[in-house]
Scaffold this motif. Structure first.
Motif, PDB file in Angstrom:
ATOM      1  N   ASP A 122       0.832  -1.200   0.000  1.00 28.01           N
ATOM      2  CA  ASP A 122       0.000   0.000   0.000  1.00 28.01           C
ATOM      3  C   ASP A 122       0.870   1.255   0.000  1.00 28.01           C
ATOM      4  OD1 ASP A 122      -2.653   1.129  -0.061  1.00 28.01           O
ATOM      5  OD2 ASP A 122      -2.272   1.831   1.979  1.00 28.01           O
ATOM      6  N   LEU A 123       2.002   1.206   0.666  1.00 24.60           N
ATOM      7  CA  LEU A 123       2.915   2.345   0.655  1.00 24.60           C
ATOM      8  C   LEU A 123       3.409   2.620  -0.760  1.00 24.60           C
ATOM      9  CD1 LEU A 123       4.475   4.503   2.231  1.00 24.60           C
ATOM     10  CD2 LEU A 123       6.274   2.801   2.599  1.00 24.60           C
ATOM     11  N   GLU A 129       4.025   4.396  -7.026  1.00 21.94           N
ATOM     12  CA  GLU A 129       4.807   3.381  -7.728  1.00 21.94           C
ATOM     13  C   GLU A 129       3.934   2.273  -8.313  1.00 21.94           C
ATOM     14  OE1 GLU A 129       7.831   1.983  -5.054  1.00 21.94           O
ATOM     15  OE2 GLU A 129       8.481   4.005  -4.592  1.00 21.94           O
ATOM     16  N   LEU A 130       2.702   2.126  -7.811  1.00 22.33           N
ATOM     17  CA  LEU A 130       1.776   1.112  -8.328  1.00 22.33           C
ATOM     18  C   LEU A 130       0.606   1.811  -8.968  1.00 22.33           C
ATOM     19  CD1 LEU A 130       1.507  -1.562  -5.476  1.00 22.33           C
ATOM     20  CD2 LEU A 130       2.690  -1.771  -7.647  1.00 22.33           C
ATOM     21  N   GLU A 133      -5.210   0.444 -10.312  1.00 23.31           N
ATOM     22  CA  GLU A 133      -6.149  -0.663 -10.495  1.00 23.31           C
ATOM     23  C   GLU A 133      -5.798  -1.805  -9.564  1.00 23.31           C
ATOM     24  OE1 GLU A 133      -3.066  -0.600 -13.646  1.00 23.31           O
ATOM     25  OE2 GLU A 133      -4.830   0.645 -13.558  1.00 23.31           O
ATOM     26  N   GLY A 134      -6.430  -1.771  -8.388  1.00 20.53           N
ATOM     27  CA  GLY A 134      -6.269  -2.841  -7.426  1.00 20.53           C
ATOM     28  C   GLY A 134      -4.901  -2.899  -6.798  1.00 20.53           C
ATOM     29  N   PRO A 135      -4.455  -1.863  -6.074  1.00 16.66           N
ATOM     30  CA  PRO A 135      -3.121  -1.856  -5.530  1.00 16.66           C
ATOM     31  C   PRO A 135      -2.903  -2.866  -4.412  1.00 16.66           C
ATOM     32  CG  PRO A 135      -4.367  -0.055  -4.610  1.00 16.66           C
ATOM     33  CD  PRO A 135      -5.235  -0.708  -5.656  1.00 16.66           C
ATOM     34  N   VAL A 136      -3.954  -3.190  -3.700  1.00 13.32           N
ATOM     35  CA  VAL A 136      -3.788  -4.078  -2.554  1.00 13.32           C
ATOM     36  C   VAL A 136      -4.903  -5.091  -2.498  1.00 13.32           C
ATOM     37  CG1 VAL A 136      -2.426  -2.588  -1.060  1.00 13.32           C
ATOM     38  CG2 VAL A 136      -4.866  -2.241  -1.179  1.00 13.32           C
TER      39      VAL A 136
END
Length: 139
Positions: A122-123, A129-130, A133-136
């Motif tokens: 999540d950080l 950096e991500l 679309e659905g980071p976690v």
């Protein structure tokens, strides 16, 4: 798309909070055998260096859970300033997890490591950096 990301982050933090909130919590991360150890492990902490609790300590079953619940509520809202605040809170929780790895019985390492991995992911999202679309994924 942004609404889906907010909901996914909200669900993640609620699930992580539940995983640390009581004796049955570790079962959410696949470790039901830790229930008997929960009361002693989560009873007290000496406080992590660099955090407000340093030296005075606290109760992880309260402070960790409340921080995760706060992140869950915050994740539902938008704004750059809010994401910067969340970033600082996640960084603090990462310091906390590293400290708890030294304070808790070694049996809790898988739970703390799983929490740390989700916080780090999540950080990376909060740092841009991500992609959104659905980071976690929810654990």
């Amino acid at each position: 798309m942004e609404v889906e990301v907010r909901r996914a982050r909200h669900a993640l933090y609620l699930r992580l909070a539940a995983a640390h909130a009581g004796p049955l919590g570790p079962a959410l991360l696949g470790h039901p055998e830790l229930a008997p150890l929960y009361p002693t492990a989560y009873a007290a902490c000496g406080g992590a260096e660099g955090l407000p609790c340093a030296g005075v300590g606290g109760e992880p079953r309260v402070c960790v859970v409340r921080r995760l619940e706060h992140l869950a509520r915050s994740a539902l809202r938008g704004g750059k300033r809010r994401r910067a605040q969340e970033k600082a809170m996640v960084e603090g929780l990462l310091v906390c997890m590293a400290h708890l790895q030294q304070e808790f019985p070694k049996e809790f390492l898988p739970v703390l490591e799983a929490t740390r991995r989700h916080l780090e992911k999540d950080l990376r999202y909060l740092q841009g950096e991500l992609s959104p679309e659905g980071p976690v994924p929810v654990p």
